[in-house]
Write a protein that holds these residues in place. Structure first.
Motif, PDB file in Angstrom:
ATOM      1  N   UNK A  51     -38.773   0.567   5.185  1.00  0.00           N
ATOM      2  CA  UNK A  51     -39.437  -0.067   6.320  1.00  0.00           C
ATOM      3  C   UNK A  51     -40.633  -0.821   5.774  1.00  0.00           C
ATOM      4  N   UNK A  54     -46.108  -2.249   9.152  1.00  0.00           N
ATOM      5  CA  UNK A  54     -46.378  -3.153  10.273  1.00  0.00           C
ATOM      6  C   UNK A  54     -47.537  -4.052   9.844  1.00  0.00           C
ATOM      7  N   UNK A 252     -40.821  -0.628  14.340  1.00  0.00           N
ATOM      8  CA  UNK A 252     -39.459  -0.179  14.565  1.00  0.00           C
ATOM      9  C   UNK A 252     -39.139  -0.240  16.067  1.00  0.00           C
ATOM     10  N   UNK A 364     -44.218  12.588  -4.336  1.00  0.00           N
ATOM     11  CA  UNK A 364     -44.266  12.538  -2.864  1.00  0.00           C
ATOM     12  C   UNK A 364     -45.586  12.016  -2.290  1.00  0.00           C
ATOM     13  N   UNK A 374     -33.037   4.877   2.849  1.00  0.00           N
ATOM     14  CA  UNK A 374     -33.814   5.918   3.522  1.00  0.00           C
ATOM     15  C   UNK A 374     -32.954   6.810   4.391  1.00  0.00           C
ATOM     16  N   UNK A 377     -31.537   9.978   2.881  1.00  0.00           N
ATOM     17  CA  UNK A 377     -32.418  10.991   2.301  1.00  0.00           C
ATOM     18  C   UNK A 377     -32.011  12.393   2.757  1.00  0.00           C
TER      19      UNK A 377
ATOM     20  N   UNK B  70     -47.053   3.767   9.838  1.00  0.00           N
ATOM     21  CA  UNK B  70     -45.919   2.885  10.131  1.00  0.00           C
ATOM     22  C   UNK B  70     -44.710   3.250   9.281  1.00  0.00           C
ATOM     23  N   UNK B  71     -44.705   4.438   8.699  1.00  0.00           N
ATOM     24  CA  UNK B  71     -43.600   4.826   7.813  1.00  0.00           C
ATOM     25  C   UNK B  71     -42.280   5.018   8.546  1.00  0.00           C
ATOM     26  N   UNK B  72     -41.228   5.172   7.762  1.00  0.00           N
ATOM     27  CA  UNK B  72     -39.903   5.463   8.307  1.00  0.00           C
ATOM     28  C   UNK B  72     -39.763   6.979   8.397  1.00  0.00           C
ATOM     29  N   UNK B  74     -37.429   8.817   8.353  1.00  0.00           N
ATOM     30  CA  UNK B  74     -36.407   9.374   7.453  1.00  0.00           C
ATOM     31  C   UNK B  74     -36.890   9.486   6.016  1.00  0.00           C
ATOM     32  N   UNK B  75     -38.055   8.890   5.707  1.00  0.00           N
ATOM     33  CA  UNK B  75     -38.521   8.890   4.321  1.00  0.00           C
ATOM     34  C   UNK B  75     -39.027  10.267   3.907  1.00  0.00           C
ATOM     35  N   UNK B  76     -38.697  10.666   2.656  1.00  0.00           N
ATOM     36  CA  UNK B  76     -39.111  11.967   2.159  1.00  0.00           C
ATOM     37  C   UNK B  76     -40.541  11.997   1.651  1.00  0.00           C
ATOM     38  N   UNK B  79     -45.326   8.860   3.603  1.00  0.00           N
ATOM     39  CA  UNK B  79     -45.328   7.982   4.777  1.00  0.00           C
ATOM     40  C   UNK B  79     -44.329   8.431   5.849  1.00  0.00           C
ATOM     41  N   UNK B 280     -33.294   3.125  13.423  1.00  0.00           N
ATOM     42  CA  UNK B 280     -34.560   3.717  13.007  1.00  0.00           C
ATOM     43  C   UNK B 280     -35.416   3.972  14.253  1.00  0.00           C
ATOM     44  N   UNK B 281     -36.026   5.140  14.293  1.00  0.00           N
ATOM     45  CA  UNK B 281     -36.774   5.557  15.482  1.00  0.00           C
ATOM     46  C   UNK B 281     -37.936   4.591  15.759  1.00  0.00           C
TER      47      UNK B 281
END
Lengths: 433, 433
Positions: A51, A54, A252, A364, A374, A377, B70-72, B74-76, B79, B280-281
């Motif tokens: 992503x 923003x 998103x 991480x 993503x 994951x 603003x992360x995804x 699903x990202x581990x 973020x 993506x949410x």
């Protein structure tokens, strides 16, 4: 109270006021390419392909549509007009971004999955029952592949999946060979791949497909391409194209399908989008996506050049730091003769002898990157894309996807490369014990 | 520079800083019920049923998810976590709002149309081929009616449409009589009507339907009910329920389907929403909808009581000002014996001898209201709902839908009633000329 005290008081007051304003997101004007990311985390963000942050420009553009202009664009009164105008302006920005002929060819959707699904389902429903064949590549996004699989399972179509070469490039000739004249409803080949950054020659695909069957429609998922390279629907010659807001600076929850074909609705209800997509317009998100388009229209060449510089710097530093290990760059970037077909911002970097997810686990809180797309994951299976381009399994397991963008800085890249190299060595050494 | 100058300077500086911060939307804490609307327009907003103003509480909650987080989800990496947590917290707020058993029963959607469509399409696809019958009322939202009509046209189901009485109330007995045991896949009866504010006894509908066929599923579109009255899925006994963010304080572009049934996906792609809805949410929007739920959980009784007071004040003043004309209140509110079944915030008010859209045209910049549902604006046909409840045509043409809410004030109501009465007289007089 003496003069000095009062001067100090005045200064502190002004500083405090501006600090409060800054904390509230009060900033103005176009952000600079290469300016540091507005973020709270200290973690270096190299995951633009998962992503895009923003853009603060886009967030700023949204704020008035959260606090003041919250009307329903369908309303005839004073609250409707500004929102209707904003939606029209955003649509026009997307039209300009894609060089579409008319803004009516842009239909808002809620996400790339909706746009991709609609392109497939709509194309099948729009065609004669004799056109029930679909052609896709094996490296499409799940929003295409899962949808095709479901349609096949439901008996609504048959599908041919076309492979790619070792660089991740799909041959237009192979796609054309898969087309069944008079039977193929739609061909869908992504413009840029999310994992290895391969940019397909979709213009050649369109020409080749039409030489075989002028009435087969062509769709391209440009989720990873828009905001990274120029995308021109006239030059490509596609019938439909998916563009996804959160991949180039919008939040998103917003996307659009460019379509010069009449597709039956997937969402039914009110008459929004000239009857083609029901649902009250997501005004703040549309405004943000329009602003993201303007950012690209104003800064596109600069963002592209900056991304390339950052990606190449990252690659060089990683290769230098890990010169004694077996490493490889995947996709077109790894093959000199195809490097022109690579996205400017994605580096798929493999180290033989590590598990990428373990390395990323260590990083991480310091470097944000992906072991694969993503949405995969948590799964430890090798990515289908890396399998399709025949990356040897030990390299595939050791693959990091590093992706940069508008706000990546040189010092971040240097620091990230050092941290990655360090973590790679820790795991590489461990494996040798 | 003397002391006075400096004190003035300091004061001005602080004031300026706070002014800038305020302009940027910097405010804190829960807004009060009955506090004036944050807006730029001078137009009095009586169109909460078309769209509820975005509560400043909700906008505030979004801002960090625009500028920082603003992360995804699903990202581990670092973020992903805050966004994943925010989505989970928002889902839990919606669970609590609806008294669902488990937050996994809440699936995010992009709009009410998507949730409504999915409830119908998903229910049909989930059932045995022998269950191909659908029951709806004639006063459902187009997101239900247009979808049913399309499904019938495509041969995917047959449908029975149940009417309502003169108050806009659907009889549970009529619904049960329409159910075909062993054949009915799903019954969909809206919880509250958008035009006349009739609140259906969906609990009774569920019991009556199950007495005829325990395996028929029941869906209710609660778009107009949530945020106006308490909605409890356990008490109602429904299998599925649609809740729409922009009807109770969140921005447009977010909704959810409560479902305790396994519905096949409508959107296919990534594994988001535990595999039930790809895409993506839309993190900022989900955060806002979660906050809107908390606003209701904290202020629900107060918002309801305030809305009722404002609606009744508006009604009394209009009836007084127009006592010499032929007027009527439609829906349950117009019938004393059913007034308990009326939404607290909607007043469907008819004047014999005017055209509502002409009156609203005059009031365009002073009072915001609807001549019928917002998505019908521009059309001059009598609304299907007013037809269904048999409002005489001259009254139907003269019907204003006035809807109040959390930020409506008494002085706004008084001023609006005066302006409406004046405009009505202007047009009424003109007609008599």
């Amino acid at each position: 109270m003496n003069e000095v005290t009062l001067v100090v008081l005045a200064t502190v007051s002004v500083a405090l006021g501006l600090r409060v304003a800054a904390a509230a997101g009060w900033r103005k004007g176009r952000r600079k390419v290469g300016s540091p990311l507005p973020r709270e985390s200290k973690c270096i963000y190299l995951d633009y392909a998962a992503t895009c942050p923003i853009y603060a420009d886009c967030a700023d553009a949204m704020v008035p549509y959260l606090y003041s202009h919250w009307g329903n664009p369908s309303s005839g009164h004073a609250y409707g007009g500004p929102c209707r105008d904003a939606v029209a302006a955003a649509r026009e920005s997307i039209r300009a971004l894609l060089n579409a002929r008319d803004s009516s060819e842009i239909v808002w959707c809620s996400c790339g999955s909706e746009a991709d699904n609609w392109a497939l389902v709509g194309s099948l429903r729009a065609r004669r029952p004799s056109r029930r064949h679909v052609v896709v590549s094996t490296i499409e996004h799940p929003a295409i592949l899962a949808c095709v699989d479901a349609l096949v399972a439901a008996g609504e179509c048959v599908a041919t999946k076309v492979g790619c070469d070792g660089a991740g490039l799909v041959s237009a000739r192979d796609v054309a060979a898969a087309v069944r004249p008079g039977e193929t409803a739609v061909v869908s080949i992504m413009l840029a791949n999310n994992e290895v950054g391969a940019v397909q020659d979709v213009g050649a695909v369109c020409r080749a497909v039409r030489a075989v069957d002028p009435e087969a429609w062509v769709h391209t998922d440009a989720a990873q391409a828009v905001g990274k390279i120029d995308v021109d629907v006239q030059a490509l010659g596609v019938d439909m194209l998916t563009v996804v807001g959160h991949k180039f600076g919008a939040p998103k929850g917003v996307a659009a399908l460019y379509t010069r074909r009449d597709l039956p609705n997937m969402l039914l209800g009110g008459g929004q989008e000239r009857g083609r997509r029901a649902g009250t317009e997501a005004v703040p998100n549309l405004v943000a996506m329009g602003e993201a388009a303007r950012v690209w229209l104003e800064q596109g060449p600069e963002i592209r050049a900056h991304s390339e510089r950052m990606r190449d710097r990252l690659r060089r530093r990683l290769e230098t730091k890990l010169a004694d290990l077996e490493t490889a760059v995947n996709g077109p970037l790894g093959a000199k003769e195809f490097s022109h077909a690579a996205l400017p911002n994605v580096l798929s970097f493999s180290v033989n002898g590590i598990r990428a997810f373990e390395v990323l686990g260590d990083l991480r809180d310091t470097v944000a990157a992906s072991a694969s797309a993503a949405c995969h994951t948590g799964s430890t299976s090798v990515s289908a894309v890396l399998e399709a381009i025949q990356v040897p399994t030990p390299y595939a397991i050791g693959t990091l996807r590093l992706s940069v963008g508008r706000h990546t800085t040189a010092s971040e890249v240097d620091r990230a490369a050092d941290l990655i190299a360090e973590a790679v060595r820790a795991h590489y050494t461990n494996k040798r014990d």
